[in-house]
Design a protein around this motif. Structure first.
Motif, mmCIF file in Angstrom:
data_model
loop_
_atom_site.group_PDB
_atom_site.id
_atom_site.type_symbol
_atom_site.label_atom_id
_atom_site.label_comp_id
_atom_site.label_asym_id
_atom_site.label_seq_id
_atom_site.Cartn_x
_atom_site.Cartn_y
_atom_site.Cartn_z
ATOM 1 N N VAL A 33 -12.443 -7.131 -3.261
ATOM 2 C CA VAL A 33 -12.689 -5.763 -2.803
ATOM 3 C C VAL A 33 -14.103 -5.301 -3.152
ATOM 4 O O VAL A 33 -14.838 -4.827 -2.283
ATOM 5 C CB VAL A 33 -11.638 -4.798 -3.409
ATOM 6 C CG1 VAL A 33 -11.947 -3.347 -3.044
ATOM 7 C CG2 VAL A 33 -10.247 -5.175 -2.949
ATOM 8 N N ASP A 34 -14.488 -5.450 -4.407
ATOM 9 C CA ASP A 34 -15.761 -4.889 -4.857
ATOM 10 C C ASP A 34 -16.967 -5.777 -4.539
ATOM 11 O O ASP A 34 -17.954 -5.303 -3.988
ATOM 12 C CB ASP A 34 -15.720 -4.622 -6.370
ATOM 13 C CG ASP A 34 -14.627 -3.642 -6.756
ATOM 14 O OD1 ASP A 34 -14.203 -2.859 -5.891
ATOM 15 O OD2 ASP A 34 -14.196 -3.671 -7.920
ATOM 16 N N HIS A 35 -16.873 -7.050 -4.890
ATOM 17 C CA HIS A 35 -18.042 -7.915 -4.763
ATOM 18 C C HIS A 35 -18.292 -8.372 -3.327
ATOM 19 O O HIS A 35 -19.370 -8.172 -2.776
ATOM 20 C CB HIS A 35 -17.907 -9.117 -5.704
ATOM 21 C CG HIS A 35 -19.140 -9.964 -5.756
ATOM 22 N ND1 HIS A 35 -19.173 -11.210 -5.194
ATOM 23 C CD2 HIS A 35 -20.366 -9.744 -6.270
ATOM 24 C CE1 HIS A 35 -20.374 -11.736 -5.371
ATOM 25 N NE2 HIS A 35 -21.113 -10.854 -6.015
ATOM 26 N N TYR A 36 -17.305 -9.009 -2.718
ATOM 27 C CA TYR A 36 -17.492 -9.555 -1.365
ATOM 28 C C TYR A 36 -17.053 -8.601 -0.253
ATOM 29 O O TYR A 36 -17.318 -8.860 0.916
ATOM 30 C CB TYR A 36 -16.750 -10.892 -1.218
ATOM 31 C CG TYR A 36 -17.358 -11.976 -2.072
ATOM 32 C CD1 TYR A 36 -18.594 -12.522 -1.766
ATOM 33 C CD2 TYR A 36 -16.688 -12.442 -3.200
ATOM 34 C CE1 TYR A 36 -19.153 -13.505 -2.552
ATOM 35 C CE2 TYR A 36 -17.241 -13.429 -3.998
ATOM 36 C CZ TYR A 36 -18.479 -13.959 -3.663
ATOM 37 O OH TYR A 36 -19.029 -14.934 -4.441
ATOM 38 N N LYS A 42 -7.071 -0.246 -0.550
ATOM 39 C CA LYS A 42 -5.770 0.076 0.046
ATOM 40 C C LYS A 42 -5.137 -1.173 0.647
ATOM 41 O O LYS A 42 -3.950 -1.438 0.456
ATOM 42 C CB LYS A 42 -5.934 1.155 1.104
ATOM 43 C CG LYS A 42 -4.637 1.642 1.679
ATOM 44 C CD LYS A 42 -4.857 2.806 2.627
ATOM 45 C CE LYS A 42 -3.532 3.308 3.145
ATOM 46 N NZ LYS A 42 -3.672 4.489 3.968
ATOM 47 N N GLU A 43 -5.922 -1.971 1.371
ATOM 48 C CA GLU A 43 -5.406 -3.212 1.948
ATOM 49 C C GLU A 43 -4.983 -4.175 0.849
ATOM 50 O O GLU A 43 -3.937 -4.815 0.944
ATOM 51 C CB GLU A 43 -6.471 -3.868 2.836
ATOM 52 C CG GLU A 43 -6.802 -3.107 4.090
ATOM 53 C CD GLU A 43 -8.040 -3.637 4.800
ATOM 54 O OE1 GLU A 43 -8.094 -3.513 6.038
ATOM 55 O OE2 GLU A 43 -8.954 -4.165 4.132
ATOM 56 N N SER A 46 -1.748 -3.198 -0.696
ATOM 57 C CA SER A 46 -0.651 -3.536 0.224
ATOM 58 C C SER A 46 -0.312 -5.019 0.141
ATOM 59 O O SER A 46 0.868 -5.402 0.160
ATOM 60 C CB SER A 46 -1.020 -3.173 1.656
ATOM 61 O OG SER A 46 -1.178 -1.791 1.790
ATOM 62 N N VAL A 47 -1.322 -5.862 0.039
ATOM 63 C CA VAL A 47 -1.103 -7.309 -0.076
ATOM 64 C C VAL A 47 -0.355 -7.617 -1.369
ATOM 65 O O VAL A 47 0.557 -8.443 -1.381
ATOM 66 C CB VAL A 47 -2.441 -8.081 -0.004
ATOM 67 C CG1 VAL A 47 -2.247 -9.551 -0.331
ATOM 68 C CG2 VAL A 47 -3.083 -7.921 1.357
ATOM 69 N N ILE A 48 -0.708 -6.937 -2.453
ATOM 70 C CA ILE A 48 -0.004 -7.152 -3.723
ATOM 71 C C ILE A 48 1.449 -6.709 -3.606
ATOM 72 O O ILE A 48 2.358 -7.401 -4.068
ATOM 73 C CB ILE A 48 -0.702 -6.413 -4.882
ATOM 74 C CG1 ILE A 48 -2.039 -7.086 -5.177
ATOM 75 C CG2 ILE A 48 0.160 -6.395 -6.131
ATOM 76 C CD1 ILE A 48 -2.861 -6.378 -6.209
ATOM 77 N N ALA A 49 1.675 -5.564 -2.978
ATOM 78 C CA ALA A 49 3.052 -5.079 -2.819
ATOM 79 C C ALA A 49 3.881 -6.063 -2.016
ATOM 80 O O ALA A 49 5.006 -6.402 -2.393
ATOM 81 C CB ALA A 49 3.039 -3.715 -2.136
ATOM 82 N N MET A 131 -3.941 6.314 -8.521
ATOM 83 C CA MET A 131 -4.801 7.340 -7.932
ATOM 84 C C MET A 131 -4.874 7.173 -6.413
ATOM 85 O O MET A 131 -4.936 8.167 -5.684
ATOM 86 C CB MET A 131 -6.192 7.310 -8.562
ATOM 87 C CG MET A 131 -6.188 7.707 -10.040
ATOM 88 S SD MET A 131 -5.248 9.209 -10.416
ATOM 89 C CE MET A 131 -6.195 10.429 -9.557
ATOM 90 N N GLN A 132 -4.872 5.958 -5.943
ATOM 91 C CA GLN A 132 -4.861 5.726 -4.498
ATOM 92 C C GLN A 132 -3.555 6.237 -3.893
ATOM 93 O O GLN A 132 -3.550 6.841 -2.821
ATOM 94 C CB GLN A 132 -5.041 4.253 -4.194
ATOM 95 C CG GLN A 132 -5.063 3.959 -2.712
ATOM 96 C CD GLN A 132 -5.185 2.477 -2.437
ATOM 97 O OE1 GLN A 132 -5.513 1.699 -3.311
ATOM 98 N NE2 GLN A 132 -4.906 2.099 -1.219
ATOM 99 N N ALA A 133 -2.445 6.010 -4.578
ATOM 100 C CA ALA A 133 -1.150 6.506 -4.097
ATOM 101 C C ALA A 133 -1.135 8.029 -4.083
ATOM 102 O O ALA A 133 -0.589 8.640 -3.157
ATOM 103 C CB ALA A 133 -0.016 5.965 -4.967
ATOM 104 N N VAL A 134 -1.744 8.649 -5.080
ATOM 105 C CA VAL A 134 -1.816 10.108 -5.122
ATOM 106 C C VAL A 134 -2.621 10.624 -3.931
ATOM 107 O O VAL A 134 -2.236 11.598 -3.285
ATOM 108 C CB VAL A 134 -2.425 10.590 -6.459
ATOM 109 C CG1 VAL A 134 -2.812 12.059 -6.395
ATOM 110 C CG2 VAL A 134 -1.451 10.349 -7.602
#
Length: 175
Positions: A33-36, A42-43, A46-49, A131-134
């Motif tokens: 997410v951050d580096h590349y 959010k995506e 979702s992948v983790i869930a 925080m993203q869910a909030v």
């Protein structure tokens, strides 16, 4: 270039992710997410869930899915290989050393110093997801879901897969 980025995004967390899958989740997130910037937070959440619903190590599920989404079957193969290669190589290379020193007090102390770092990494990732869910759902549903999940997992000892599935069902109903 995407193949190299996929390889590095999963090889580095596999190399330094002490403690297995849970400790590599925030490391993979940092790379993907951050580096590349292969996907948004959010995506990624979702992948983790989705990945937590299925059996098996979470790091390889993340690698397979993300690799496939970005570069098809070759991308999935590269990402999965990059995830398991560090552990495989270290296991082969260090097996005799580990066997020789597994009862050493120094080795036990060393792992005790690493465990709090893994806990902080997991807490940091949890707070980001919360925080993203909030932001997506508002405070009230997020806090209610978190309280339910806590009691389901800690007090009632419900299998995490059922808690995740129930959250998916509730999400599907209220979407």
């Amino acid at each position: 270039m995407i193949y190299l980025h996929l390889f590095l995004a999963f090889f580095i967390p596999g190399l330094i992710g002490f403690g297995g899958g849970p400790s590599t989740i925030p490391l993979i997130q940092k790379e993907v997410v951050d580096h590349y910037q292969m996907m948004t937070l959010k995506e990624y959440s979702s992948v983790i869930a989705i990945g937590n619903i299925f059996l098996g190590p979470i790091a390889t599920k993340l690698a397979g899915y993300i690799g496939y989404e970005l570069a098809g079957i070759p991308g999935a193969a590269i990402a999965i290989f990059a995830t398991v290669a560090p552990t495989t190589l270290m296991m082969i290379g260090l097996l005799s050393v580990i066997a020789k020193h597994r009862k050493s007090l120094r080795v036990k102390r060393l792992t005790m110093f690493v465990i709090p770092i893994v806990g902080v990494l997991m807490l940091q990732l949890t707070l980001k997801f919360f925080m993203q869910a909030v932001q997506t759902n508002s405070w009230i549903p997020t806090v209610l879901i978190a309280i339910f999940a806590y009691f389901a997992l800690q007090r009632w000892k419900i299998n995490p897969a059922w808690v995740i599935i129930s959250a998916l069902v509730v999400g599907a109903i209220f979407l």
